[in-house]
Each structure stands twice: as C-alpha cells, then as structure tokens.
Design an enzyme around this catalytic site. Structure first.
Site, PDB file in Angstrom:
ATOM      1  CB  SER A 172      -1.059  -0.067   1.363  1.00 23.87           C
ATOM      2  OG  SER A 172      -2.309   1.366   1.171  1.00 23.87           O
ATOM      3  CG  ASP A 288      -6.858  -3.563  -2.944  1.00 23.29           C
ATOM      4  OD1 ASP A 288      -7.755  -1.945  -2.412  1.00 23.29           O
ATOM      5  OD2 ASP A 288      -5.645  -3.263  -3.117  1.00 23.29           O
ATOM      6  CG  HIS A 319      -5.215  -2.982   0.649  1.00 23.25           C
ATOM      7  ND1 HIS A 319      -5.319  -2.450  -0.700  1.00 23.25           N
ATOM      8  CD2 HIS A 319      -4.443  -2.560   1.521  1.00 23.25           C
ATOM      9  CE1 HIS A 319      -3.615  -1.676  -0.443  1.00 23.25           C
ATOM     10  NE2 HIS A 319      -4.021  -1.480   0.828  1.00 23.25           N
TER      11      HIS A 319
END
Length: 354
Positions: A172, A288, A319
C-alpha cells in the site's frame, strides 16, 4: 442484507488516527525495544520448518529508540536471500495486523517454505506514536523511509543473509514509497537486489482517499444523521488538502499535519520510479477497493514494456491479498484468513529468478 458503512479506512488511516498508538510494546512483542541482539524464540512443536529470531531495528535519527522486529529464517544452508516488509499507512505492528489477519506474518511463513528469509519490524508510529504526535514537521521520510533503508543495512550485516540478495517489499503506502526508498539507499551507497510493490498506489493519497470514501458511502445510500455529519466532516477535510498553505501548521487533517501532506502530495511515485533499473514486481488484488485496478493499470502503462518490470493481478483477492469481494468493503477483513498461496509463490519466483 443491508450493508453498513464501516468506520475503519485502511488506506485513509494515517499517522495518529489509531487510538492504540503507544510508546510501549504490546504484549505480543517478542523482544524489548532496546534489545539489539539476535536471539532464538520458542516456537510451537507443530510449527513449519523455519526459525524466528528477534532482531531489533535501531532508529537512526532518534538516539535510544529502536523497533522490535522478527527475522524469519528457513531451514537449510545459509546465507539466504531475504525480503524486508514495509508497512502501509497508519501505525502498524510487524505483522501488519488487521483484525485477526496478519498478512506480513503469512508472507514471512510462506516465503520461508521457499527458502527465503523475511524481516519485519514494528512501525515507528506504532511504537513511538505518543512521542511523534507533536512533531508537526513529520514527513514520510521519518515515518517510513529511514527505517526501511536502515533495515536493508541491518540485514546486510546478518551472517545468515546474502547481502547481495536483499529485496524490499512495500504494501500500500509502503509500496508507493518504494521509489523513495530506492533513492535513499543510493544515498547510503547501497541498493536492494529488487523491489516488490504490493497494492501500491500510483496516484496521490488524497485522490485515493476521496475515491475510497466515495465508494464506501455509495454502499449506504441512506445515511443516519450521525453518518451525514461524518461524511460532511470527511469531505470538508479532503477539500482542505487543496489549500494547505492557508492552514495552521499544527492542525491535523485526516490524521496528519499539513507538512506531511505537503510533502506527500508533491511526490509522483510513477515519475520517480522511472529511474529504477532493478527488477521490480508489482502485484495487485482485483477485488481491492482501496488501491484499485486503476492504479495497477497506471503502473503497467508506464512500465509494462520495460524488461525489469513484472506485473500480476489476482482475481478474487482484496487489499490484503486475501479472498473477498470489493462490494463487501472492510467486512472481508473481519474473517480470519491468510495471504493467498499464489501471491506467495509469485514473490518467491521473483526472488529466486532475479
């Protein structure tokens, strides 16, 4: 079944927005934060064929600070190739724990089965959140970049690790930061053997957060009065990000001070990554909702023709690279799951062939 709007936003959870920030170690920590020695930990009898060692990471720009960490070593003859895991946004422990899920622990266990060592450590804002909360000049450099770069140096000195085969994997926001980590390692006159981008944003975080909030609020078209007030406040703060120079430097916006946002919003990860010549692997879950396939395609459009870049997306994964559906939002995280084995295999193949 009516969907509920959840109040936990992973990509939107920034520096000081979790109540659990503390300068003290949690009960799950395996070593004191001041202990910089490597020592064996006790593992259950039915554990996989690997060893976990406590290895603290000194905080380079704060004398006396260190971050507890775990070095997972496979069975077999060393030195081993190794992967360093870099957290996403917000305070996070070394396992990147989300409810009962521990994606970094899963990756460490899985890669060890493929003969690859893994180092993971508690994030600075997780360990020293209270001390850092008053630093209005804090940027991504102090939050993430320095510690990730120091982790490469630390691992290079470990006799069990092949210093020429250390890889950095960021999840991320940690993935978005990889081009900056690569730049910092150049300043250290060292480099990683390759880089792994896990659900890495290609766009700026403010745009991503607005998209995420739009999506989450769309799941609950009829809002309560409290939810309406929350929504108005969130979007008002998002609008403030367009006027950072007009704001009080000590007033947090969405969990971070203006200096943090100013630094982050001037950073173009795709443009910065153009200088990267090391092998790069970019992985993306197709379900995601936080960092979407739009970001994946932006990265692929920029670097899909370059020989040093490899791209792979995974149907049915969120995610956290665990099973779920986009329309379930964070509800997918409430069930204890594990990182998909295909993702582990892709990382292992990348390390073993580069």
């Amino acid at each position: 079944m009516k969907k509920k709007l959840l109040t936990f936003f992973f990509i939107g959870t920034l520096i000081f927005s979790l109540s659990g920030c503390s300068s003290k170690q949690t009960p799950s920590d395996t070593t004191d934060s001041t202990d910089q020695q490597t020592e064996s930990e006790t593992l259950p009898e039915d554990s996989k064929a690997y060893e976990e060692l406590s290895l603290a990471l000194p905080v380079a720009d704060h004398e006396g600070w260190s971050l507890s960490g775990t070095l997972t070593l496979p069975d077999g003859e060393d030195p081993f190739p190794a992967v360093i895991l870099v957290h996403g946004s917000g305070p996070s422990d070394r396992n990147e724990t989300i409810y009962e899920n521990k994606p970094f622990k899963d990756i460490a266990d899985g890669l060890a089965a493929h003969g690859i060592a893994v180092y993971r450590y508690d994030k600075r804002t997780y360990v020293y959140g209270k001390e850092m909360a008053s630093d209005i000049d804090l940027t991504l450099k102090q939050e993430t970049l320095i510690d990730a770069s120091e982790a490469v140096k630390l691992l290079s000195d470990q006799p069990q690790i092949d210093a020429s085969r250390i890889y950095v994997a960021g999840h991320s926001l940690g993935g978005q930061a990889i081009p900056l980590i690569q730049n910092m390692l150049k300043q250290y006159e060292t480099q990683a053997a390759g880089y792994i981008f896990l659900a890495a944003p290609a766009r700026d975080l403010a745009a991503l957060m607005r998209e995420q909030f739009d999506f989450l609020y769309s799941l609950t078209p009829v809002l309560s009065d409290t939810q309406k007030e929350q929504k108005e406040d969130v979007y008002a703060q998002l609008d403030q990000l367009n006027h950072l120079d007009e704001l009080d430097s000590s007033q947090p916006i969405l969990g971070a001070y203006p200096a943090y946002w100013r630094d982050l919003l001037t950073y173009d990860p795709v443009q910065t990554a153009e200088a990267m010549t090391e092998p790069c692997l970019l992985l993306q879950g197709e379900e995601d909702y936080q960092v979407t396939m739009t970001d994946f395609e932006l990265w692929k459009s920029a670097f899909g023709e370059k020989e040093n870049w490899t791209f792979q997306s995974f149907p049915g994964l969120t995610h956290l690279f665990m099973p779920g559906k986009k329309e379930n939002a964070n509800a997918s995280y409430l069930t204890k799951q594990h990182v998909d084995e295909e993702v582990i295999q892709s990382i292992a193949d990348f390390v073993q062939t580069n």
